[in-house]
Design an enzyme around this catalytic site. Structure first.
Site, mmCIF file in Angstrom:
data_model
loop_
_atom_site.group_PDB
_atom_site.id
_atom_site.type_symbol
_atom_site.label_atom_id
_atom_site.label_comp_id
_atom_site.label_asym_id
_atom_site.label_seq_id
_atom_site.Cartn_x
_atom_site.Cartn_y
_atom_site.Cartn_z
ATOM 1 N N LYS A 197 0.828 -1.211 0.000
ATOM 2 C CA LYS A 197 0.000 0.000 0.000
ATOM 3 C C LYS A 197 0.866 1.266 0.000
ATOM 4 C CE LYS A 197 -1.081 0.279 4.947
ATOM 5 N NZ LYS A 197 -2.166 0.238 5.914
ATOM 6 N N ARG A 198 2.075 1.142 0.494
ATOM 7 C CA ARG A 198 2.971 2.305 0.485
ATOM 8 C C ARG A 198 3.467 2.645 -0.926
ATOM 9 N NH1 ARG A 198 3.612 -0.084 5.101
ATOM 10 N NH2 ARG A 198 4.910 -1.688 4.179
#
Ligand code: GLU
Length: 513
Positions: A266-267
């Site tokens: 998700k980063r």
């Protein structure tokens, strides 16, 4: 396929659904539809500590946006409910009792401190991966080492305990994965997984297997990260006596970062400037905010087509498939084994294709909220025509604004560099004359405008390159954009003339300096 196909998408509501999870939902949906089967949504919310408010609604909104509506699930109906695991606690308790009775599971009373001490002791012996297994369980505090009386006493006294799976010693677990082929685990590699936690809730493994069995799931299609758990799952089916109805497994390849190096996380959204979630997510703190494909300006059809090809292809050169077409051609045997690189350019390409296929009226409805957010509310007729002119240059819905804000508000910035190169005082007279000619036109359509302006250029001994770029800048501020005559038609006479007059006055001032 003789057996009735029933598949499930079983997300845990621990935050926004990652795009990999959406692909899992899609493949399950496609497989179900292809085989006239049933697509279930099951919410795996037994881990209370990781439960996030709003995550279930987010999952449902995502599925609705993409057209992947479940046949069964919480809020969708179905005869195998409840479909939220937190509402099935008694069921898991009952089946845990079954396993204990069959001698396939046991109580374990070890406290956290005792487990930590054991881990430390093992580390001192040079064994860094302590496992509660066939070897260590013989030295721990559980119903295998304590007398029945002692176990009864501890339970009666309300001492906390967990229930663990008794993994058989020196055995082999084998199953056929529909993507990866034969997979084998030695039971010596497997620990005695906790099935029921001290709070009485089942673990993922326990609840997952019981539900897949009771919901008559025929195929388990899920991400590759669950492959290592499948050895335990097969053991659990056997422990329950359900060996004859173990579902088929298909583990989907990982989705890799845009640079191909490692799993997409998700980063990576912020790192690569790409969406990794389907919809925008606004969590409780500033860091827990992520944009989605929808807010980036993607059409659901494009996201579906892009995700379908992230780990699968039909074996032909064809790349454009609607959801209905995918339901016909999808098959598990064409899923790739290797990881699938998240290629954002490809996603944009798909979106461009679907924007071209979308009716101008529908595009108008889709982009109106964006205009409203800018305080603009153009007429429907005008907006539809602008969409028709701009779409060819748009990859994202937001490009309609990026490339064409000038259609909806006055030109904010003129391409002065090009104006300076091209404008001269002599042209001022020509433009005044042109304005008068345009003003005298009865109808204001693109072909009529084109012959009028071109005839004017010829008659006055000018060149196209002297007039048309300036006309374009006068209308749009830039030389980029749709055809100048089409643009004039869409603006209509009065707006066109107003823009040209304003620009001519401004150009004169600039070049006089
Ligand atoms: N709850 C698991 C997840 O969040 C489900 C895995 C499975 O499909 O078995 O992905």
């Amino acid at each position: 396929m003789s057996q009735k196909v029933r598949v499930r998408f079983a997300p845990s509501p621990t935050g926004p659904l990652h795009i990999g999870g959406v692909r899992t939902a899609l493949y399950n949906f496609l497989f179900a539809k292809k085989h006239n089967g049933v697509f279930c949504l099951r919410i795996e919310d037994t881990d209370q500590a990781r439960y996030v408010e709003g995550a279930e609604d987010y999952i449902k909104e995502t599925l609705a946006w993409l057209g992947l509506e479940p046949d069964e699930g919480p809020g969708y109906g179905g005869e195998f409910g409840p479909y939220r695991q937190s509402e099935r606690k008694e069921i898991y308790q009952k089946y845990a009792g079954e396993l204990l009775k069959r001698g396939k599971a046991y109580y374990a009373f070890d406290t956290q401190e005792e487990l930590d001490a054991r881990r430390k002791m093992e580390a001192e012996r040079g064994n860094h991966t302590f496992k509660y297994d066939a070897y260590s369980r013989k030295e721990m505090k559980n119903s295998l080492t304590l007398s029945d009386e002692e176990v009864g006493k501890r339970i009666a006294a309300g001492e906390p305990y967990v229930i663990r799976l008794l993994v058989p010693e020196n055995d082999t677990v084998t199953f056929e994965d529909l993507v990866r082929g034969q997979v084998t685990f030695e039971t010596s590699e497997l620990d005695d997984k906790v099935l029921i936690k001290a709070d009485g809730m089942p673990t993922y493994h326990m609840a997952n297997i019981i539900d897949d069995h009771l919901m008559e799931i025929s195929h388990v299609i899920r991400g590759e990260e669950w492959l290592p758990s499948t050895g335990h799952h097969v053991l659990l089916y056997k422990a329950f006596g359900w060996a004859d109805s173990i579902p088929h497994f298909a583990h989907l390849p990982l989705i890799l970062k845009p640079n191909g190096k490692g799993k997409l996380s998700k980063r990576d959204g912020a790192k690569f400037g790409i969406p990794v979630f389907p919809l925008e997510w606004n969590g409780n703190n500033e860091l827990d905010h992520f944009p989605g494909f929808r807010e980036y300006g993607f059409l659901p059809e494009a996201v579906i087509n892009f995700l379908a090809f992230l780990g699968w292809n039909p074996g032909t050169d064809e790349e454009l498939f609607t959801l209905e077409q995918l339901c016909e051609v999808f098959s598990l045997d064409k899923i790739h084994k290797g990881g699938a690189r998240f290629d954002f350019e490809k996603a944009r390409w798909y979106n461009h294709q679907y924007i071209q296929q979308t009716d101008d009226g529908e595009l108008a409805s889709l982009i109106r909220p964006m205009l409203k957010a800018h305080g603009l509310n153009p007429s429907r007729d005008f907006l539809v025509k602008v969409c028709g002119l701009l779409k060819e240059r748009c990859h994202l819905l937001s490009d309609f604004w990026e490339n064409g804000a000038w259609f909806f508000e006055e030109v904010k910035e003129y391409d002065l560099e090009n104006v300076k190169k091209r404008w001269n005082t002599e042209l001022k007279g020509h433009f005044d004359k042109l304005i008068a000619e345009l003003d005298s036109m009865q109808s204001f359509d693109a072909p009529g405008l084109e012959s009028k302006v071109k005839a004017f250029i010829n008659e006055n001994g000018l060149k196209m390159g002297q007039v048309l770029p300036l006309l374009r800048i006068a209308l749009a501020g830039t030389m980029k954009g749709p055809g100048v005559f089409e643009t004039m038609e869409v603006f209509g006479k009065s707006e066109t003339l107003a823009r040209i007059k304003k620009a001519v006055a401004l150009f004169g001032g600039i070049t006089d300096q």
